[in-house]
Motif scaffolding. Structure first.
Motif, PDB file in Angstrom:
ATOM      1  N   LEU A 125       0.831  -1.207   0.000  1.00  0.00           N
ATOM      2  CA  LEU A 125       0.000   0.000   0.000  1.00  0.00           C
ATOM      3  C   LEU A 125       0.866   1.257   0.000  1.00  0.00           C
ATOM      4  O   LEU A 125       0.532   2.253  -0.650  1.00  0.00           O
ATOM      5  CB  LEU A 125      -0.937  -0.021   1.208  1.00  0.00           C
ATOM      6  CG  LEU A 125      -2.050  -1.085   1.154  1.00  0.00           C
ATOM      7  CD1 LEU A 125      -2.778  -1.169   2.494  1.00  0.00           C
ATOM      8  CD2 LEU A 125      -3.032  -0.773   0.031  1.00  0.00           C
ATOM      9  N   HIS A 126       1.969   1.210   0.726  1.00  0.00           N
ATOM     10  CA  HIS A 126       2.894   2.352   0.716  1.00  0.00           C
ATOM     11  C   HIS A 126       3.385   2.623  -0.703  1.00  0.00           C
ATOM     12  O   HIS A 126       3.403   3.775  -1.164  1.00  0.00           O
ATOM     13  CB  HIS A 126       4.078   2.052   1.636  1.00  0.00           C
ATOM     14  CG  HIS A 126       5.224   2.992   1.456  1.00  0.00           C
ATOM     15  ND1 HIS A 126       5.224   4.281   1.969  1.00  0.00           N
ATOM     16  CD2 HIS A 126       6.406   2.849   0.787  1.00  0.00           C
ATOM     17  CE1 HIS A 126       6.358   4.882   1.641  1.00  0.00           C
ATOM     18  NE2 HIS A 126       7.092   4.046   0.916  1.00  0.00           N
ATOM     19  N   LEU A 127       3.774   1.573  -1.420  1.00  0.00           N
ATOM     20  CA  LEU A 127       4.283   1.754  -2.780  1.00  0.00           C
ATOM     21  C   LEU A 127       3.191   2.217  -3.728  1.00  0.00           C
ATOM     22  O   LEU A 127       3.429   3.058  -4.604  1.00  0.00           O
ATOM     23  CB  LEU A 127       4.905   0.452  -3.277  1.00  0.00           C
ATOM     24  CG  LEU A 127       6.222   0.059  -2.591  1.00  0.00           C
ATOM     25  CD1 LEU A 127       6.615  -1.361  -2.960  1.00  0.00           C
ATOM     26  CD2 LEU A 127       7.342   1.030  -2.969  1.00  0.00           C
ATOM     27  N   ARG A 128       2.010   1.685  -3.568  1.00  0.00           N
ATOM     28  CA  ARG A 128       0.894   2.101  -4.442  1.00  0.00           C
ATOM     29  C   ARG A 128       0.641   3.595  -4.364  1.00  0.00           C
ATOM     30  O   ARG A 128       0.503   4.274  -5.380  1.00  0.00           O
ATOM     31  CB  ARG A 128      -0.389   1.361  -4.026  1.00  0.00           C
ATOM     32  CG  ARG A 128      -0.669   0.070  -4.740  1.00  0.00           C
ATOM     33  CD  ARG A 128      -2.119  -0.291  -4.464  1.00  0.00           C
ATOM     34  NE  ARG A 128      -2.416  -1.675  -4.771  1.00  0.00           N
ATOM     35  CZ  ARG A 128      -3.603  -2.220  -4.552  1.00  0.00           C
ATOM     36  NH1 ARG A 128      -4.564  -1.495  -4.007  1.00  0.00           N
ATOM     37  NH2 ARG A 128      -3.826  -3.482  -4.862  1.00  0.00           N
ATOM     38  N   PHE A 129       0.533   4.093  -3.149  1.00  0.00           N
ATOM     39  CA  PHE A 129       0.056   5.464  -2.966  1.00  0.00           C
ATOM     40  C   PHE A 129       1.177   6.487  -2.829  1.00  0.00           C
ATOM     41  O   PHE A 129       1.008   7.637  -3.230  1.00  0.00           O
ATOM     42  CB  PHE A 129      -0.840   5.534  -1.723  1.00  0.00           C
ATOM     43  CG  PHE A 129      -2.232   5.000  -1.946  1.00  0.00           C
ATOM     44  CD1 PHE A 129      -3.254   5.835  -2.355  1.00  0.00           C
ATOM     45  CD2 PHE A 129      -2.499   3.659  -1.761  1.00  0.00           C
ATOM     46  CE1 PHE A 129      -4.529   5.341  -2.566  1.00  0.00           C
ATOM     47  CE2 PHE A 129      -3.775   3.145  -1.967  1.00  0.00           C
ATOM     48  CZ  PHE A 129      -4.796   3.993  -2.382  1.00  0.00           C
ATOM     49  N   ASN A 130       2.293   6.095  -2.263  1.00  0.00           N
ATOM     50  CA  ASN A 130       3.346   7.070  -1.965  1.00  0.00           C
ATOM     51  C   ASN A 130       4.499   7.068  -2.959  1.00  0.00           C
ATOM     52  O   ASN A 130       5.320   7.977  -2.949  1.00  0.00           O
ATOM     53  CB  ASN A 130       3.902   6.818  -0.556  1.00  0.00           C
ATOM     54  CG  ASN A 130       2.842   7.008   0.523  1.00  0.00           C
ATOM     55  OD1 ASN A 130       2.049   7.938   0.461  1.00  0.00           O
ATOM     56  ND2 ASN A 130       2.821   6.119   1.498  1.00  0.00           N
ATOM     57  N   GLU A 131       4.571   6.033  -3.802  1.00  0.00           N
ATOM     58  CA  GLU A 131       5.681   5.937  -4.751  1.00  0.00           C
ATOM     59  C   GLU A 131       5.167   5.637  -6.158  1.00  0.00           C
ATOM     60  O   GLU A 131       5.495   4.606  -6.759  1.00  0.00           O
ATOM     61  CB  GLU A 131       6.664   4.846  -4.300  1.00  0.00           C
ATOM     62  CG  GLU A 131       7.318   5.101  -2.952  1.00  0.00           C
ATOM     63  CD  GLU A 131       8.322   6.255  -2.986  1.00  0.00           C
ATOM     64  OE1 GLU A 131       8.596   6.773  -4.094  1.00  0.00           O
ATOM     65  OE2 GLU A 131       8.840   6.619  -1.920  1.00  0.00           O
TER      66      GLU A 131
END
Length: 475
Positions: free
Chosen positions: A310-316
């Motif tokens: 989820l971090h990679l989806r939204f923040n990266e």
């Protein structure tokens, strides 16, 4: 601003979770000024990603911390509005990537409600008073029973088409026709009615399950709860486990957990996710697993991988290629895999396996190029092998690397690869991989438990490429 998907009930801004024996009240009470970003107010119980992050957390906690809860009442603290759906001003100001991932996460959360209904002996009931429109009705559609006040003003609607010229993006039309089996002409008319429909017509059209005069609402809810309160699985008391906050360290280039590490290469626009296998033996029995709680490797790894995805989806959004690696002892990983499959009837084991199913689906539906790399020290076996089957392509080393004493990499299939973790299409990843060669899956089943070296994996179609040391680094 970096979006954090970790929260807990004490920090909720938009939901109240109240427990009453085997009944949970999940009450939507959106803080107008509590939006995730600036520039909009969450009026009329509308929602943004922050509201859904809390909802996702609440559902997870109901499954792991409160397994004895069998009824979940989805209610609104506002007597005139159940929910007006996704906040339009939020969507207007969001990037295209955020809109796509917002809708995806929202629908994954609705799917988690339906998954809990199907497998976790929980019945979700929507209690609608006031306006229920757009995403608000889509949320209600994910529940098992929709109860609506017949007060002359409460209504349901999917006004996206007449008002915004867009389709209901989180399962509205799909659930009306495929789940509630509404006639397609009625669904067509309903989705073009800006004002929606009220109780009697909504009931006649099959859009809700029950209408109740406001004066009788509390009594009907109590009667309905009494009818449904006993879950199908009543064997013994189930003591929940606490989902403690994840330990996570972040910098511009890395995000590290106890079992997952994310290394970001901004120049190459890639992120490498390295998943560490278990370092100790599998639990001896179900009691030992329960005593370990959220610290058990198999649950801890699922939670950390989920958070990293989820971090990679939204923040990266600029990291377009995700590279998956594993490291650890394959024999120990196989022990944990076998433990899950042998104890799948235990409630906690079942919930952990269901969680892994959702995490693996999250990988399937992550809109990046996905690559698995299998090299010395890898442990792509059983459950962890599902990750390589979720990837677009897989590279495997043939033999060893010069100066590396670790043995040549292998992959090992187990029963985990033949049913427990289906994709969104209800097929296993191997069935999907060999959709035109179903006999290949049957042949692979006979190889369960065999360590498969690179050339064998290549011949069987389990990997895309297999290279020796000479070509490994170049490829």
């Amino acid at each position: 601003m970096e979006i954090d998907f970790q929260t807990e009930p004490q920090r909720y801004k938009h939901w109240h979770l109240r427990l009453d024996g085997r009944v949970a009240h999940l009450i939507l009470d959106v803080d107008e000024d509590g939006g995730l970003f600036n520039g909009y107010q969450l009026k009329l119980n509308s929602y943004d990603l922050g509201v859904d992050i809390e909802l996702n957390d609440a559902i997870q906690r109901l499954r792991f911390e409160h397994p004895d809860v069998s009824i979940v009442l989805l209610e609104s603290a506002n007597p005139t509005v159940f929910s007006s759906g996704a906040n339009i001003r939020m969507l207007a100001g969001a990037s295209h990537a955020h809109k796509v991932n917002f809708c995806k996460f929202t629908n994954e959360t609705r799917n988690a409600i339906e998954d809990a209904s199907a497998w976790s002996q929980k019945t979700f009931i929507s209690v609608i008073q006031g306006t229920c429109a757009g995403g608000g009705y889509e949320l209600a559609l994910a529940t098992d029973h929709i109860l609506m006040a017949d007060d002359g003003s409460s209504s349901i609607a999917l006004p996206e088409v007449p008002l915004l010229a867009v389709l209901p993006g989180t399962g509205g039309l799909t659930r009306i026709t495929d789940k509630r089996k509404i006639r397609r002409d009625i669904a067509d008319v309903f989705s073009t009615l800006e004002e929606g429909v009220r109780g009697p017509k909504a009931l006649t059209w099959g859009l809700i399950d029950q209408t109740v005069p406001p004066s009788e609402l509390a009594g009907v809810i109590e009667h309905l709860v009494c009818q449904l309160e006993e879950p199908p699985d009543t064997a013994g008391n189930r003591t929940g486990i606490i989902l403690k906050p994840l330990e996570r360290n972040s910098s511009d280039r890395t995000v590290s957990y106890s079992t997952v590490r994310v290394d970001k290469n901004r120049t190459g626009r890639t992120a490498t996710l390295t998943i560490s296998g278990p370092q100790s033996a599998a639990p001896e029995n179900n009691d030992a697993l329960s005593a370990s709680g959220a610290a058990a490797w198999v649950l801890r790894c699922a939670r950390e991988l989920d958070d990293a995805l989820l971090h990679l989806r939204f923040n990266e959004p600029d990291l377009g290629v995700l590279i998956f690696r594993t490291e650890g002892d394959s024999a120990t990983a196989l022990q944990h895999d076998a433990f899950l499959n042998q104890h799948a009837e235990h409630w906690l084991v079942r919930e952990i396996m269901l969680y892994w199913k959702r995490v693996l689906k999250r990988i399937d539906l992550t809109s990046r190029s996905l690559v698995a790399v299998i090299d010395p020290g890898s442990c792509f076996v059983g459950l962890l092998a599902e990750i390589m089957f979720a990837c677009d392509r897989t590279y495997m080393l043939m033999g060893q690397l010069d100066g590396d004493p670790r043995p040549s990499p292998v992959a090992t299939l187990t029963t985990s690869n033949f049913g427990p973790y289906p994709m969104s299409n209800d097929l296993t990843r191997l069935q999907t991989r060999f959709i035109g060669q179903p006999s290949a899956v049957t042949e692979l089943f006979d190889l369960i438990g065999n360590p498969l070296p690179a050339q064998t994996c290549l011949d069987l179609g389990l990997v895309t490429f297999a290279f020796d040391e000479l070509d490994w680094e170049d490829e």
